[in-house]
Design an enzyme around this catalytic site. Structure first.
Site, mmCIF file in Angstrom:
data_model
loop_
_atom_site.group_PDB
_atom_site.id
_atom_site.type_symbol
_atom_site.label_atom_id
_atom_site.label_comp_id
_atom_site.label_asym_id
_atom_site.label_seq_id
_atom_site.Cartn_x
_atom_site.Cartn_y
_atom_site.Cartn_z
ATOM 1 N N ASN A 264 42.966 48.551 36.588
ATOM 2 C CA ASN A 264 44.301 48.472 36.645
ATOM 3 C C ASN A 264 44.557 48.698 34.734
ATOM 4 O OD1 ASN A 264 44.928 47.618 39.065
ATOM 5 N ND2 ASN A 264 44.145 45.521 38.482
ATOM 6 N N HIS B 5 38.275 46.784 32.132
ATOM 7 C CA HIS B 5 37.391 46.243 33.348
ATOM 8 C C HIS B 5 37.550 47.118 34.587
ATOM 9 C CE1 HIS B 5 40.895 43.663 33.560
ATOM 10 N NE2 HIS B 5 40.614 43.690 34.601
HETATM 11 P P1 5GP Z 1 43.102 42.220 36.137
HETATM 12 O O1 5GP Z 1 44.503 41.695 36.676
HETATM 13 O O2 5GP Z 1 43.474 42.350 34.834
HETATM 14 O O3 5GP Z 1 43.125 43.542 36.461
HETATM 15 O O4 5GP Z 1 41.984 41.450 36.419
HETATM 16 C C1 5GP Z 1 41.651 40.303 35.684
HETATM 17 C C2 5GP Z 1 40.400 39.732 36.556
HETATM 18 O O5 5GP Z 1 39.834 38.855 35.898
HETATM 19 C C3 5GP Z 1 41.037 38.807 37.731
HETATM 20 O O6 5GP Z 1 40.695 39.324 38.874
HETATM 21 C C4 5GP Z 1 40.882 37.351 37.438
HETATM 22 O O7 5GP Z 1 40.390 36.470 38.586
HETATM 23 C C5 5GP Z 1 39.409 37.767 36.620
HETATM 24 N N1 5GP Z 1 39.421 36.490 35.449
HETATM 25 C C6 5GP Z 1 40.158 36.100 34.459
HETATM 26 N N2 5GP Z 1 39.595 35.260 33.714
HETATM 27 C C7 5GP Z 1 38.424 35.111 33.929
HETATM 28 C C8 5GP Z 1 37.158 34.505 33.669
HETATM 29 O O8 5GP Z 1 37.356 33.571 32.393
HETATM 30 N N3 5GP Z 1 36.188 34.705 34.138
HETATM 31 C C9 5GP Z 1 35.854 35.217 35.549
HETATM 32 N N4 5GP Z 1 34.742 35.398 35.947
HETATM 33 N N5 5GP Z 1 36.934 35.998 35.743
HETATM 34 C C10 5GP Z 1 38.148 36.155 35.162
#
Ligand code: 5GP
Ligand code: ZN
Length: 140
Positions: A88, A101
Site C-alpha cells: 500500500n 513494507h
Molecule cells: P499498512 O496499512 O500501512 O499497509 O500496513 C501496516 C501493517 O502494520 C498493518 O497490517 C498493522 O497491523 C501492522 N503493524 C502496525 N504496527 C505494528 C507493530 O508495531 N508491530 C507489528 N508486528 N505490526 C504492526
C-alpha cells in the site's frame, strides 16, 4: 538512513523486539501484529523509505525477492493454500505506517478474508482516454 520517530525503522533494526521469520543485511521479515490470516508477515527494509515512490528500484526488487522467500517458508510451514502480496502507498490506498513494507498474506481455503476490489466497467473510449493520459499521447 533511519528515521528517529519511525516504528518500522526501530523494528527492522532490532531496537524493538519482533517475531522475525527471516532477515538479511537489508530486510527483516516480521509477523504482523494485526494479521489478516495466520502467518501474515511484513517485509521491512532496514533503511527508511516512506513508500514505493521513494525506495530505489533495485532495493524494491530485492524486497519482492524477500517476500517470495518468506512466502515460500510460510506456505510450507503453515500449509497455506495460496498467497496474496499486497503493498500500500498513501493513506487513501490503505497505508497506515509510512515506512515501505510488503504484506505477505498466506491464504487458506474458506479463511473468510476479503482482499480485493469491486471491478469497474469502463467503456473502450474511457480506457483509451486513460491510456493517452498516462502515456502523454496527443489526441489525433
Ligand atoms: P499498512 O496499512 O500501512 O499497509 O500496513 C501496516 C501493517 O502494520 C498493518 O497490517 C498493522 O497491523 C501492522 N503493524 C502496525 N504496527 C505494528 C507493530 O508495531 N508491530 C507489528 N508486528 N505490526 C504492526
Ligand atoms: Zn522507517
Amino acid at each position: 538512513m533511519k528515521k528517529d520517530d519511525c516504528i518500522f525503522c526501530k523494528i527492522a533494526n532490532g531496537e524493538i523486539p519482533s517475531n522475525t521469520i527471516c532477515e538479511d543485511d537489508e530486510f527483516r521479515v516480521i509477523l504482523d501484529n494485526g494479521p489478516a490470516t495466520k502467518g501474515h508477515a511484513l517485509v521491512l527494509p532496514k533503511e527508511h523509505y516512506a513508500d514505493l515512490f521513494e525506495i530505489p528500484e533495485d532495493l524494491a526488487g530485492r524486497a519482492l525477492g524477500m517476500a517470495k522467500k518468506a512466502g515460500e517458508k510460510i506456505r510450507a510451514a503453515l500449509s497455506a493454500d495460496g498467497l496474496n502480496i499486497v503493498q500500500n502507498n498513501g493513506e487513501c490506498a490503505g497505508q497506515t505506517v509510512s515506512h515501505f513494507h510488503i504484506h505477505v498474506i498466506p491464504r487458506y481455503r474458506n479463511d473468510g478474508q476479503l482482499i480485493g476490489w469491486k471491478p469497474g466497467s469502463p467503456s473502450a473510449e474511457e480506457l483509451a482516454e486513460i491510456r493517452k493520459a498516462v502515456n502523454g499521447e496527443a489526441d489525433a
